[in-house]
Scaffold this motif. Structure first.
Motif, mmCIF file in Angstrom:
data_model
loop_
_atom_site.group_PDB
_atom_site.id
_atom_site.type_symbol
_atom_site.label_atom_id
_atom_site.label_comp_id
_atom_site.label_asym_id
_atom_site.label_seq_id
_atom_site.Cartn_x
_atom_site.Cartn_y
_atom_site.Cartn_z
ATOM 1 N N ASN B 43 0.822 -1.216 0.000
ATOM 2 C CA ASN B 43 0.000 0.000 0.000
ATOM 3 C C ASN B 43 0.852 1.262 0.000
ATOM 4 O O ASN B 43 0.587 2.210 -0.745
ATOM 5 N N MET B 44 1.886 1.311 0.848
ATOM 6 C CA MET B 44 2.748 2.497 0.918
ATOM 7 C C MET B 44 3.550 2.666 -0.364
ATOM 8 O O MET B 44 3.779 3.790 -0.828
ATOM 9 N N ASP B 45 3.978 1.548 -0.952
ATOM 10 C CA ASP B 45 4.737 1.619 -2.198
ATOM 11 C C ASP B 45 3.863 2.182 -3.319
ATOM 12 O O ASP B 45 4.287 3.056 -4.080
ATOM 13 N N ARG B 46 2.624 1.687 -3.397
ATOM 14 C CA ARG B 46 1.708 2.199 -4.416
ATOM 15 C C ARG B 46 1.486 3.698 -4.220
ATOM 16 O O ARG B 46 1.528 4.482 -5.167
ATOM 17 N N GLY B 47 1.286 4.116 -2.964
ATOM 18 C CA GLY B 47 1.017 5.518 -2.667
ATOM 19 C C GLY B 47 2.201 6.425 -2.931
ATOM 20 O O GLY B 47 2.061 7.493 -3.531
ATOM 21 N N MET B 48 3.390 6.016 -2.482
ATOM 22 C CA MET B 48 4.554 6.888 -2.664
ATOM 23 C C MET B 48 5.013 6.919 -4.123
ATOM 24 O O MET B 48 5.544 7.930 -4.583
ATOM 25 N N ALA B 49 4.806 5.825 -4.858
ATOM 26 C CA ALA B 49 5.118 5.859 -6.298
ATOM 27 C C ALA B 49 4.210 6.876 -6.985
ATOM 28 O O ALA B 49 4.660 7.668 -7.834
ATOM 29 N N ALA B 50 2.933 6.876 -6.597
ATOM 30 C CA ALA B 50 1.991 7.838 -7.177
ATOM 31 C C ALA B 50 2.351 9.260 -6.747
ATOM 32 O O ALA B 50 2.267 10.203 -7.551
ATOM 33 N N ALA B 51 2.765 9.425 -5.489
ATOM 34 C CA ALA B 51 3.129 10.757 -4.988
ATOM 35 C C ALA B 51 4.375 11.278 -5.706
ATOM 36 O O ALA B 51 4.454 12.462 -6.068
ATOM 37 N N ALA B 52 5.356 10.403 -5.930
ATOM 38 C CA ALA B 52 6.580 10.811 -6.634
ATOM 39 C C ALA B 52 6.242 11.232 -8.058
ATOM 40 O O ALA B 52 6.759 12.245 -8.565
ATOM 41 N N ALA B 53 5.350 10.491 -8.715
ATOM 42 C CA ALA B 53 4.937 10.848 -10.078
ATOM 43 C C ALA B 53 4.195 12.180 -10.068
ATOM 44 O O ALA B 53 4.373 13.012 -10.976
ATOM 45 N N ALA B 54 3.368 12.402 -9.035
ATOM 46 C CA ALA B 54 2.586 13.644 -8.959
ATOM 47 C C ALA B 54 3.491 14.866 -8.819
ATOM 48 O O ALA B 54 3.272 15.888 -9.485
ATOM 49 N N ILE B 55 4.523 14.770 -7.990
ATOM 50 C CA ILE B 55 5.382 15.949 -7.811
ATOM 51 C C ILE B 55 6.268 16.156 -9.047
ATOM 52 O O ILE B 55 6.608 17.284 -9.388
ATOM 53 N N ASP B 56 6.605 15.077 -9.762
ATOM 54 C CA ASP B 56 7.369 15.229 -11.003
ATOM 55 C C ASP B 56 6.554 15.946 -12.078
ATOM 56 O O ASP B 56 7.107 16.622 -12.936
ATOM 57 N N SER B 57 5.227 15.765 -11.997
ATOM 58 C CA SER B 57 4.380 16.364 -13.035
ATOM 59 C C SER B 57 4.106 17.838 -12.759
ATOM 60 O O SER B 57 3.441 18.496 -13.544
ATOM 61 N N ASP B 58 4.603 18.343 -11.625
ATOM 62 C CA ASP B 58 4.381 19.749 -11.278
ATOM 63 C C ASP B 58 5.714 20.388 -10.876
ATOM 64 O O ASP B 58 5.952 20.690 -9.701
ATOM 65 N N PRO B 59 6.596 20.604 -11.870
ATOM 66 C CA PRO B 59 7.966 21.028 -11.557
ATOM 67 C C PRO B 59 8.055 22.408 -10.909
ATOM 68 O O PRO B 59 9.052 22.720 -10.262
ATOM 69 N N GLY B 60 7.016 23.240 -11.047
ATOM 70 C CA GLY B 60 7.105 24.587 -10.511
ATOM 71 C C GLY B 60 6.585 24.743 -9.091
ATOM 72 O O GLY B 60 6.588 25.849 -8.543
ATOM 73 N N ALA B 61 6.140 23.644 -8.459
ATOM 74 C CA ALA B 61 5.456 23.744 -7.173
ATOM 75 C C ALA B 61 6.383 24.245 -6.067
ATOM 76 O O ALA B 61 7.536 23.836 -5.961
ATOM 77 N N GLU B 62 5.849 25.123 -5.232
ATOM 78 C CA GLU B 62 6.558 25.609 -4.044
ATOM 79 C C GLU B 62 6.460 24.527 -2.949
ATOM 80 O O GLU B 62 5.627 23.614 -3.051
ATOM 81 N N PRO B 63 7.281 24.646 -1.880
ATOM 82 C CA PRO B 63 7.273 23.613 -0.832
ATOM 83 C C PRO B 63 5.882 23.264 -0.308
ATOM 84 O O PRO B 63 5.524 22.085 -0.210
ATOM 85 N N GLY B 64 5.077 24.281 0.022
ATOM 86 C CA GLY B 64 3.745 24.009 0.564
ATOM 87 C C GLY B 64 2.874 23.247 -0.424
ATOM 88 O O GLY B 64 2.153 22.311 -0.064
#
Lengths: 340, 218
Positions: B43-64
């Motif tokens: 479950n955690m692997d599925r979630g963090m893989a999705a989270a890593a992909a999500a942040i890669d798709s938004d390269p301009g995002a600020e920390p918050g």
């Protein structure tokens, strides 16, 4: 220690798709009863939503079928949110199920008291409230094997959930308002108890191996519905002795009125044949009568399971005229059908 | 200014956490099969893989924004108890980080503390219940204590890692009071809590990617 890996023999494609693929098949088998909304990961009534009716929604980890998806249909659930195997659905799914069931009369959430399910339903209810949907939640906690002490997670929701879904579903179908549907559901929760016995472990498709190993000649007392070990491991004993133990556990906690009419449900855990379930039910029925209650409604079969685990759980609900009437009301789901 | 935690540093931390979760997925699931339902690693692997992909798709995002994206993704993909708990951890960190841009060491510690508070409220858990809180709470204590004493972020995170691991190890001696393991009662003694193990990976990932000592690898 981790059990040794054994070859998994299951009907699967990609194990990671097991839940989805099974729901596709469920919808194909029961097209007039339910529909699988794959985009939202939920199962909904084929003829729903019903205008003006309170929506009844449940959900939980998959692997316990027919709970909950098998109870979607007229007279029971309007929508169900199935999670991954033995893992709660996520709030997005529960919210989608809530919207699918809502026609303005509000929605009842029937939640089994598992830490994950309670939290995911809470988050979904908060989101639904933001969207203007009236939601009442009823938490089912009928498992007498777990001590209900302050500061703990409390008792699990087991077979009592099936009865809450049927009875609340009937009340909603009769046109009762949300507070009345929630009240009758809570009355069932207050008068229902369950106790399960496990004769084996089970193998979640993604894990690919049994959750635990049980030495020859030993069984687990006080199991839940996720293939996990129970409260106590003991030597195997006769069905007669096990029935006496199950009835004693349940009735001691329930403390029904002498001579009370009860609904007795014996649900297999998925891997115990019908002949064994009926053998055990015969003993349970006798024990219940000897203990001074009368099983006036009975249900024997696989209704809330744990994949292919061997074993069974007894659920006893103390009845009254209103609960009997709601239990007998017509229902048409893939797993429970009478009167229509 | 090496203790500044900007978006690239946060991304490095989150990717490192995802990597460690993937690497330890079988171990986490094995821990969970002893006292739970054998799905924490997957479950955690599925979630963090999705989270890593999500942040890669938004390269301009600020920390918050990054933290919020991770929290929302975990809530939507993990399920079980871990989804709402880790989701809440990152959503509360996001709220604490706000829109202010890069965090300093104290700001990061404050955000992590807010995340811990959120987990304890959502899960109704206290220290000693044999949950992820048993690793996170001592880690936050150590991080804040070291920073308050003037330590650099890398030193403080090293202390936090040690504290998290000690808290994780101590869960083996406890009776579970929350989550699925609590149904086992006394039988849960002798088994490490899987949530405390994944929470320790989160702190270890921070120590490996944030602060001066990590500059060479980040």
């Amino acid at each position: 220690m981790l059990p040794t890996a054994t070859p998994m023999r299951k009907f699967l494609n990609d194990p990671g798709d097991a839940v989805r693929d099974s729901l596709v098949g469920l919808a194909a088998a029961h097209p007039g009863v339910l529909r699988y909304d794959a985009a939202n990961g939920i199962v909904v009534r084929a003829d729903g939503p019903v205008p003006g009716k309170v929506g009844v929604v449940s959900g939980g980890g998959s692997g316990c079928e027919p709970l909950h998806t098998g109870f979607v249909g007229p007279g029971m659930l309007d929508a169900a949110a199935p999670g991954q195997v033995f893992s709660s659905p996520v709030p997005d799914q529960i919210l989608a199920a809530t919207h699918a069931a809502d026609t303005g009369a509000g929605v009842l959430h029937i939640v089994k008291n598992f830490t994950g399910e309670v939290m995911n339903f809470e988050m979904a209810a908060e989101l639904a409230a933001d969207d203007g949907v009236a939601v009442e939640a009823v938490v089912v906690n009928d498992d007498v094997a777990v001590l209900d002490r302050p500061g703990t997670a409390g008792r699990r929701g087991l077979g009592g959930t099936v009865l809450v879904e049927k009875i609340a579903g009937a009340a909603a179908e009769r046109g009762q308002a949300l507070d009345a549907v929630a009240a009758v559901a809570r009355r069932v929760v207050a008068r229902v108890r369950s106790f399960g016995v496990g004769l084996s472990s089970c193998t979640p498709p993604v894990a690919g191996r049994p959750i635990f190993t049980l030495p020859d000649g030993e069984i687990e007392l006080g199991i839940g519905i996720s293939g996990e070990p129970g409260r106590q491991r003991v030597p195997l004993r006769s069905a007669r002795e096990l029935a006496a133990l199950m009835v004693d556990e349940v009735l001691t906690d329930l403390a029904p009125a002498p001579g009370a009419p009860v609904l007795a449900m014996l649900s297999g855990m998925g891997g115990t044949p019908s002949s064994e379930l009926h053998l055990l039910y015969g003993e349970l029925d006798r024990c219940l009568r000897e203990a001074g209650v009368e099983p006036v409604r009975r249900l024997v079969g696989n209704f809330i399971t744990s994949l292919e685990q061997s074993g069974a759980a007894l659920t006893v609900l103390e009845l009254d005229d209103e609960l009997i009437s709601l239990w007998d009301a017509p229902v048409h789901t893939s797993a429970l059908r009478w009167g229509m | 200014m090496t203790d500044t935690i900007d978006s690239p540093a946060l991304r490095a931390w989150l990717h490192e956490f995802a990597r460690r979760v993937a690497e330890n997925s079988d171990h986490l699931t094995a821990l969970d099969s002893e006292i739970g339902d054998a799905d924490h690693g997957s479950n955690m692997d599925r979630g963090m893989a999705a989270a890593a992909a999500a942040i890669d798709s938004d390269p301009g995002a600020e920390p918050g924004q990054l933290l919020k994206l991770v929290g929302r993704t975990l809530v939507s993909t993990v399920g079980g108890a871990a989804g709402p708990l880790y989701g809440t951890l990152f959503l509360r960190m996001a709220a604490a980080a706000g829109d202010a841009g890069p965090l300093d060491a104290a700001g990061f510690a404050k955000a992590l503390h807010a995340g811990l508070d959120g987990v304890m409220v959502r899960g109704r858990a206290e220290v000693g219940d044999k949950t992820m809180v048993d690793a996170l709470a001592p880690a936050v204590d150590a991080l804040e204590g070291e920073l308050a004493a003037g330590a650099a972020l890398d030193v403080a995170l090293a202390a936090a890692t040690t504290a998290a691991a000690a808290g994780r190890d101590a869960t083996a001696d406890r009776v579970a009071r929350k989550g699925r393991a609590s149904y086992l009662g006394e039988r849960s003694i002798g088994h490490q809590d899987p949530g405390s193990a994944s929470a320790t990976l989160l702190v270890e990932a921070a120590a490996a990617t944030l602060g001066t000592a990590a500059d060479g690898q980040a």
